[in-house]
Design an enzyme around this catalytic site. Structure first.
Site, PDB file in Angstrom:
ATOM      1  N   HIS A 180      -1.009   1.785   5.773  1.00 51.51           N
ATOM      2  CA  HIS A 180      -0.501   3.151   5.976  1.00 51.51           C
ATOM      3  C   HIS A 180      -0.706   3.605   7.419  1.00 51.51           C
ATOM      4  O   HIS A 180       0.238   4.081   8.068  1.00 51.51           O
ATOM      5  CB  HIS A 180      -1.234   4.088   5.010  1.00 51.51           C
ATOM      6  CG  HIS A 180      -0.737   5.502   5.032  1.00 51.51           C
ATOM      7  ND1 HIS A 180       0.061   6.024   4.048  1.00 51.51           N
ATOM      8  CD2 HIS A 180      -0.940   6.516   5.922  1.00 51.51           C
ATOM      9  CE1 HIS A 180       0.334   7.287   4.325  1.00 51.51           C
ATOM     10  NE2 HIS A 180      -0.271   7.619   5.464  1.00 51.51           N
ATOM     11  N   GLU A 181      -1.926   3.448   7.923  1.00 52.17           N
ATOM     12  CA  GLU A 181      -2.216   3.910   9.289  1.00 52.17           C
ATOM     13  C   GLU A 181      -1.470   3.090  10.327  1.00 52.17           C
ATOM     14  O   GLU A 181      -1.009   3.628  11.342  1.00 52.17           O
ATOM     15  CB  GLU A 181      -3.718   3.886   9.547  1.00 52.17           C
ATOM     16  CG  GLU A 181      -4.545   4.733   8.587  1.00 52.17           C
ATOM     17  CD  GLU A 181      -4.045   6.158   8.458  1.00 52.17           C
ATOM     18  OE1 GLU A 181      -3.627   6.749   9.473  1.00 52.17           O
ATOM     19  OE2 GLU A 181      -4.050   6.682   7.336  1.00 52.17           O
ATOM     20  N   TYR A 191       3.867  12.623  -0.081  1.00 52.25           N
ATOM     21  CA  TYR A 191       3.802  11.220   0.308  1.00 52.25           C
ATOM     22  C   TYR A 191       4.614  10.360  -0.669  1.00 52.25           C
ATOM     23  O   TYR A 191       5.437   9.533  -0.276  1.00 52.25           O
ATOM     24  CB  TYR A 191       2.356  10.737   0.309  1.00 52.25           C
ATOM     25  CG  TYR A 191       1.456  11.318   1.374  1.00 52.25           C
ATOM     26  CD1 TYR A 191       0.668  10.480   2.150  1.00 52.25           C
ATOM     27  CD2 TYR A 191       1.364  12.680   1.608  1.00 52.25           C
ATOM     28  CE1 TYR A 191      -0.191  10.987   3.121  1.00 52.25           C
ATOM     29  CE2 TYR A 191       0.522  13.200   2.569  1.00 52.25           C
ATOM     30  CZ  TYR A 191      -0.262  12.363   3.322  1.00 52.25           C
ATOM     31  OH  TYR A 191      -1.100  12.859   4.282  1.00 52.25           O
TER      32      TYR A 191
END
Length: 453
Positions: A298-299, A374
């Site tokens: 994700h990051e 999200y």
């Protein structure tokens, strides 16, 4: 782009974003920040010098910068000392001796100091924060002003050069390329240059007692700053990050920055944090069991979606979080976990049991970081993927990241981009209308046959 209204007095002290109405400023845009920071870890004392190059977008008799919790002591414009400047309510208001002409470039130099601390916000404390030993800076969406004077709006991107002087036992990290490192007595000065345009909320400083690991040189130079006691677990938990880099470069296009650094703090963090070219994890995200591997993906994905392509306004936050969440599912699909179809089905079942009060295209400040945003954003992308087919979908994503590389984007930009790749544009517009523009959860798109990414 002019931030804020041009009516009333020039240089309005708001960028007009209703999600963060007290942040950002009108009448100018910033081209570069040069920051010189001197920080004492034990006393949490920060002394700073900021040299800000900006361009007036209307005639300015006065203007404002965001600065919270720190006191400006001297201000000059184009080398001439300013006698009239005041601070109140998180703003530094500056009145130049002479009107700054529309279109003129000007340089504001500001000396400031204080004991930085997070700024209270609806999303918790934001900005400069002390660790047990060191510093973490987490500014999204409105914490940058806790450590430097700025135009704190995501659409005003600029070049940065950040110099940090701190106690020598500590490693200091900021965005961009390490230009130099000088040791003098018991203190070390680190100089970083971020050439790619960067939003204020993505600027960061991380200070701590870290070991440096060189992880890879291709296709991206990748490093990690890790507390000595976490090295073994880190190497296991982040062992597949390089495979993620290769996958995302293939699916999303070339990595948009010069390097990528992962930081693991010695403290626990509620959630990991992204900055431009940097991701920050807490020690609780490293357990030797790859429990947080989806967050690693994700990051990393935020480097494309959020950091290179940055939302012009906070209502478009799904362009960050929906895309990064979908990247988690793409990694799961690639690495032998649940397929994207299965992830969508699982997320959809959960969303169906939750309140239907979130509008993806404009969730409001209270819900802009809600997990439903999200997941719904990721499902929206999957619906587009099913409509376009894999080849066209990933070609569209690569075109999206290339066309708007290092730029500010809107949902309308993405809709226009995706529509160009559709043989049935009316059907695609209907997908966007139902998933982005309605509160009720649309019907789940029919799953396609298992695909290979």
């Amino acid at each position: 782009m002019v931030f804020g209204s041009t009516t009333g007095h020039p240089g309005a002290s708001s960028a007009g974003d209703p999600y963060v109405p007290s942040h950002g400023n009108g009448g100018y845009h910033v081209e570069s920040y040069e920051l010189e920071l001197d920080y004492r870890v034990n006393s949490n004392r920060l002394a700073g010098k900021a040299s800000i190059t900006a361009v007036a977008e209307q005639a300015l008799t006065r203007f404002a910068l965001d600065l919270s919790g720190l006191r400006a002591t001297k201000v000059t414009i184009n080398g001439r000392r300013v006698s009239r400047f005041t601070q109140r309510s998180g703003k530094l208001h500056i009145t130049p001796a002479n009107t700054l002409a529309d279109g003129s470039e000007f340089i504001v130099d500001i000396q400031y100091a204080g004991n930085p601390k997070p700024e209270d916000s609806p999303w918790g404390g934001l900005g400069w924060d002390e660790l047990t030993e060191g510093v973490i800076v987490a500014s999204q969406p409105s914490g940058a002003a806790t450590w430097f004077p700025c135009n704190d709006h995501p659409g005003d991107k600029a070049h940065y050069r950040i110099t940090i002087t701190t106690d020598s036992p500590y490693h200091a990290l900021a965005n961009g390329r390490l230009v130099s490192r000088r040791v003098k007595a018991s203190r070390t000065t680190w100089v970083y240059d971020q050439a790619a345009p960067m939003a204020t909320y993505l600027a960061t400083v991380q200070i701590g007692r870290y070991d440096v690991l060189d992880l890879a040189t291709t296709p991206v130079t990748t490093r990690a700053l890790v507390p000595p006691g976490e090295l073994r677990e880190f190497k296991h938990d982040f062992g597949r990050q390089q495979d993620m880099v290769k996958l995302f470069c293939r699916l999303f296009g070339s990595y948009p920055f010069g390097n990528y650094t992962v930081v693991v703090t010695d403290d626990d963090l509620e959630i990991p944090l992204e900055a431009q070219g940097i991701s920050v994890f807490g020690s609780n995200h490293v357990d030797g069991k790859r429990t947080s591997e989806r967050l690693v993906a994700h990051e990393l994905a935020h480097q494309w979606f959020g950091n290179s392509l940055t939302p012009s306004a906070w209502k478009d936050i799904w362009l960050n979080e929906g895309f990064a969440c979908y990247a988690e599912w793409l990694w799961s699909e690639e690495s032998g976990g649940l397929s994207a179809d299965q992830q969508v089905s699982k997320a959809y079942t959960r969303l169906r049991g939750l309140p239907q009060d979130l509008l993806l295209s404009d969730p409001g400040p209270e819900l802009m970081f809600d997990d439903r945003l999200y997941k719904r954003g990721a499902i929206t992308l999957h619906a587009i993927r099913l409509h376009l087919g894999d080849d066209a979908f990933f070609d569209m994503l690569r075109t999206w990241t290339k066309t708007y590389r290092h730029a500010s984007v809107t949902t309308a930009d993405f809709v226009a981009q995706a529509t160009q790749f559709s043989a049935d544009q009316d059907a695609l517009r209907e997908i966007f209308a139902t998933w982005l523009g309605s509160y009720e959860l649309p019907l789940l798109p029919r799953s396609a046959r298992k695909r290979r990414t």
